[in-house]
Design a protein around this motif. Structure first.
Motif, PDB file in Angstrom:
ATOM      1  N   ARG A 125       0.868  -1.253   0.025  1.00  0.00           N
ATOM      2  CA  ARG A 125       0.006  -0.036   0.073  1.00  0.00           C
ATOM      3  C   ARG A 125       0.828   1.380  -0.075  1.00  0.00           C
ATOM      4  N   ALA A 126       1.940   1.151   0.752  1.00  0.00           N
ATOM      5  CA  ALA A 126       2.928   2.387   0.538  1.00  0.00           C
ATOM      6  C   ALA A 126       3.331   2.605  -0.693  1.00  0.00           C
ATOM      7  N   TYR A 127       3.593   1.369  -1.462  1.00  0.00           N
ATOM      8  CA  TYR A 127       4.070   1.696  -2.885  1.00  0.00           C
ATOM      9  C   TYR A 127       2.908   2.250  -3.714  1.00  0.00           C
ATOM     10  N   SER A 128       1.828   1.801  -3.402  1.00  0.00           N
ATOM     11  CA  SER A 128       0.495   2.366  -4.236  1.00  0.00           C
ATOM     12  C   SER A 128       0.328   4.017  -3.905  1.00  0.00           C
ATOM     13  N   VAL A 129       0.673   4.568  -2.873  1.00  0.00           N
ATOM     14  CA  VAL A 129       0.640   5.639  -2.718  1.00  0.00           C
ATOM     15  C   VAL A 129       1.658   6.386  -3.258  1.00  0.00           C
ATOM     16  N   LEU A 130       2.807   5.970  -3.250  1.00  0.00           N
ATOM     17  CA  LEU A 130       3.721   6.628  -4.235  1.00  0.00           C
ATOM     18  C   LEU A 130       3.678   6.693  -5.385  1.00  0.00           C
ATOM     19  N   SER A 131       2.605   5.532  -6.060  1.00  0.00           N
ATOM     20  CA  SER A 131       2.410   5.467  -7.654  1.00  0.00           C
ATOM     21  C   SER A 131       1.365   6.643  -7.828  1.00  0.00           C
ATOM     22  N   GLU A 132       0.634   7.183  -6.842  1.00  0.00           N
ATOM     23  CA  GLU A 132      -0.306   8.273  -7.183  1.00  0.00           C
ATOM     24  C   GLU A 132       0.427   9.687  -7.637  1.00  0.00           C
ATOM     25  N   ALA A 133       1.843   9.566  -7.250  1.00  0.00           N
ATOM     26  CA  ALA A 133       2.528  10.954  -7.426  1.00  0.00           C
ATOM     27  C   ALA A 133       3.790  10.856  -8.491  1.00  0.00           C
ATOM     28  N   PHE A 134       4.418   9.361  -8.429  1.00  0.00           N
ATOM     29  CA  PHE A 134       5.210   9.178  -9.388  1.00  0.00           C
ATOM     30  C   PHE A 134       5.111   8.288 -10.385  1.00  0.00           C
ATOM     31  N   ASP A 135       5.725   8.467 -11.284  1.00  0.00           N
ATOM     32  CA  ASP A 135       5.591   7.466 -12.494  1.00  0.00           C
ATOM     33  C   ASP A 135       6.829   6.151 -12.105  1.00  0.00           C
ATOM     34  N   LEU A 136       6.355   5.433 -11.386  1.00  0.00           N
ATOM     35  CA  LEU A 136       7.267   4.198 -10.729  1.00  0.00           C
ATOM     36  C   LEU A 136       7.500   3.454 -11.839  1.00  0.00           C
ATOM     37  N   ILE A 170      11.160   1.543  -0.120  1.00  0.00           N
ATOM     38  CA  ILE A 170       9.935   1.142  -0.461  1.00  0.00           C
ATOM     39  C   ILE A 170       9.941   0.455  -1.801  1.00  0.00           C
ATOM     40  N   VAL A 171      10.426   1.360  -2.868  1.00  0.00           N
ATOM     41  CA  VAL A 171      10.444   1.187  -3.996  1.00  0.00           C
ATOM     42  C   VAL A 171      11.268  -0.271  -4.475  1.00  0.00           C
ATOM     43  N   GLU A 172      12.450  -0.118  -3.477  1.00  0.00           N
ATOM     44  CA  GLU A 172      13.049  -1.622  -3.980  1.00  0.00           C
ATOM     45  C   GLU A 172      12.445  -2.787  -3.281  1.00  0.00           C
ATOM     46  N   LYS A 173      11.887  -2.744  -2.255  1.00  0.00           N
ATOM     47  CA  LYS A 173      11.370  -3.909  -1.644  1.00  0.00           C
ATOM     48  C   LYS A 173       9.867  -4.200  -1.655  1.00  0.00           C
ATOM     49  N   ALA A 174       9.185  -3.287  -1.936  1.00  0.00           N
ATOM     50  CA  ALA A 174       7.818  -3.563  -2.175  1.00  0.00           C
ATOM     51  C   ALA A 174       7.369  -4.590  -3.441  1.00  0.00           C
ATOM     52  N   PRO A 175       6.207  -5.395  -3.008  1.00  0.00           N
ATOM     53  CA  PRO A 175       5.684  -6.104  -4.476  1.00  0.00           C
ATOM     54  C   PRO A 175       5.181  -4.945  -5.406  1.00  0.00           C
ATOM     55  N   LYS A 176       5.746  -5.011  -6.460  1.00  0.00           N
ATOM     56  CA  LYS A 176       5.216  -4.015  -7.619  1.00  0.00           C
ATOM     57  C   LYS A 176       3.627  -3.979  -8.105  1.00  0.00           C
ATOM     58  N   GLU A 177       2.964  -4.805  -7.507  1.00  0.00           N
ATOM     59  CA  GLU A 177       1.418  -4.746  -8.077  1.00  0.00           C
ATOM     60  C   GLU A 177       0.901  -3.787  -7.089  1.00  0.00           C
ATOM     61  N   MET A 178      -0.199  -3.166  -7.814  1.00  0.00           N
ATOM     62  CA  MET A 178      -0.792  -2.140  -6.933  1.00  0.00           C
ATOM     63  C   MET A 178      -1.641  -2.814  -5.901  1.00  0.00           C
ATOM     64  N   ALA A 179      -1.366  -2.287  -4.575  1.00  0.00           N
ATOM     65  CA  ALA A 179      -2.095  -3.026  -3.662  1.00  0.00           C
ATOM     66  C   ALA A 179      -3.490  -2.244  -3.204  1.00  0.00           C
ATOM     67  N   GLY A 180      -3.584  -1.132  -3.627  1.00  0.00           N
ATOM     68  CA  GLY A 180      -4.895  -0.246  -3.463  1.00  0.00           C
ATOM     69  C   GLY A 180      -4.555   0.199  -1.796  1.00  0.00           C
ATOM     70  N   THR A 181      -5.364   1.225  -1.489  1.00  0.00           N
ATOM     71  CA  THR A 181      -5.399   1.854  -0.070  1.00  0.00           C
ATOM     72  C   THR A 181      -6.902   1.948   0.402  1.00  0.00           C
ATOM     73  N   ASP A 182      -6.697   2.035   1.604  1.00  0.00           N
ATOM     74  CA  ASP A 182      -8.109   1.760   2.524  1.00  0.00           C
ATOM     75  C   ASP A 182      -8.389   3.044   2.820  1.00  0.00           C
ATOM     76  N   SER A 183      -8.118   4.238   2.340  1.00  0.00           N
ATOM     77  CA  SER A 183      -8.421   5.583   2.891  1.00  0.00           C
ATOM     78  C   SER A 183      -8.861   6.225   1.608  1.00  0.00           C
ATOM     79  N   ASP A 184     -10.022   7.171   1.789  1.00  0.00           N
ATOM     80  CA  ASP A 184     -10.466   8.245   0.908  1.00  0.00           C
ATOM     81  C   ASP A 184     -10.188   9.438   1.480  1.00  0.00           C
ATOM     82  N   VAL A 185      -9.457   9.661   2.402  1.00  0.00           N
ATOM     83  CA  VAL A 185      -9.109  11.155   2.950  1.00  0.00           C
ATOM     84  C   VAL A 185      -7.769  11.595   2.203  1.00  0.00           C
ATOM     85  N   ARG A 186      -7.663  12.617   1.502  1.00  0.00           N
ATOM     86  CA  ARG A 186      -6.632  13.281   0.754  1.00  0.00           C
ATOM     87  C   ARG A 186      -6.257  14.652   1.189  1.00  0.00           C
TER      88      ARG A 186
END
Length: 327
Positions: A125-136, A170-186
């Motif tokens: 999920r940490a990787y998924s948050v990163l993907s919202e801002a960066f072109d991983l 996070i980028v090095e160790k996280a699974p690269k599939e998008m896990a999604g996040t459980d929060s709609d608060v931005r």
């Protein structure tokens, strides 16, 4: 019963207050200490209106209409009273609406949310948050001067969070599939943003001793910010910064686990009383006047239901599934 609000005649219903009558007719009046169907007293004066017959400023949330009453909700005088009331409430509310690191990130990365997942060990999920801002897997931090690390509140306690190093991990160790996040608060950078101010020596000692997650992040952003009436009212009133400094003597950053997923942060409390009047043998007041505070005795915690958080207008009471217990 017939009354006039803003030169408009309306019929009121038996037992309803001026606030309820106005809202039923589509007339907007802000409020903090009122919640429909809940026990309350007028404590905030954000719902102030003017009785044109005697010139008095009165709280609309507890005032019952009388025949022929003439009410003003729009004048500059009324708006000044509401703004002053809001600024006084804000002086009792020590909190960061948004995490400082998030506010300064040029890429708009929700750093605080990412670090929350990182602290839980949820790298997906940490990787998924990163993907919202960066072109991983390309990182947007390359060449950045890291303003996020410079404003990190942890740096005023001991040493700031090493955000860029954590992102690389996070980028090095996280699974690269998008896990999604459980929060709609931005993050909301457009509305009013309350700022905590400086930590006292006692607060620094408490935070250093008690906040020891993997990232060491203090998780500054308010857990209840998406539904905070105080913030919404301040935004609506056009308040950018209160004229009064925060004066609450409650320890900032101190989070009390109440029951289940319910948490209480005393420094955010403006003592509206909704949690006190709507729990039986639950929350209570201590002291009077400026020294009054809301507390939850240990023996009363099991008498409280998570649903009480829906009444809290400032995010002092909130439900969060993955908060780390500190008390």
């Amino acid at each position: 019963m017939r009354i006039t609000i803003n030169n408009r005649q309306i019929e009121t219903l038996e037992g309803e207050t001026l606030l309820e009558a106005a809202r039923r007719e589509g007339i907007s009046i802000p409020s903090i200490c009122y919640a429909k169907g809940a026990k309350h007293i007028s404590s905030c004066m954000v719902c102030a209106v003017k009785n044109c017959q005697n010139g008095q400023i009165i709280p609309s949330c507890t005032t019952l209409p009388t025949e022929g009453m003439c009410i003003d909700t729009e004048s500059e005088e009324v708006q000044r009273v509401r703004t002053l009331s809001l600024e006084l409430l804000l002086s009792d509310h020590r909190a960061d609406c948004e995490a400082p690191c998030v506010l300064v990130c040029p890429k708009g990365l929700d750093i605080e949310r990412m670090l929350g997942y990182y602290d839980e060990g949820d790298l997906g999920r940490a990787y998924s948050v990163l993907s919202e801002a960066f072109d991983l897997p390309t990182l947007g931090c390359d060449g950045c001067k890291a303003p996020c690390e410079k404003v990190c509140r942890r740096g005023t306690v001991d040493k700031g969070v090493e955000i860029r190093a954590i992102i690389r991990s996070i980028v090095e160790k996280a699974p690269k599939e998008m896990a999604g996040t459980d929060s709609d608060v931005r993050p909301d950078k457009q509305g009013f943003i309350s700022k905590l101010g400086r930590f006292s020596a006692e607060e620094k000692a408490y935070l250093k001793e008690n906040v020891k997650g993997a990232s060491r992040c203090l998780h500054c952003a308010c857990g209840g910010r998406s539904k905070c009436l105080l913030r919404a009212c301040a935004t609506g009133a056009g308040i950018k910064r209160s004229r009064y400094d925060a004066t609450s003597n409650m320890p900032a950053g101190h989070k009390i686990h109440v029951v289940g997923n319910l948490w209480f942060e005393p420094a955010k409390c403006v003592r509206c009383g909704l949690c006190v009047y709507n729990t039986e043998n639950g929350f209570t007041f201590r002291n009077r006047g400026f020294g009054m505070e809301v507390l939850i005795p240990e023996e009363n915690k099991n008498n409280v239901d998570e649903q009480i958080a829906r009444l809290c207008p400032t995010g002092a009471l909130y439900v969060k599934a993955h908060e780390r217990k500190e008390d």
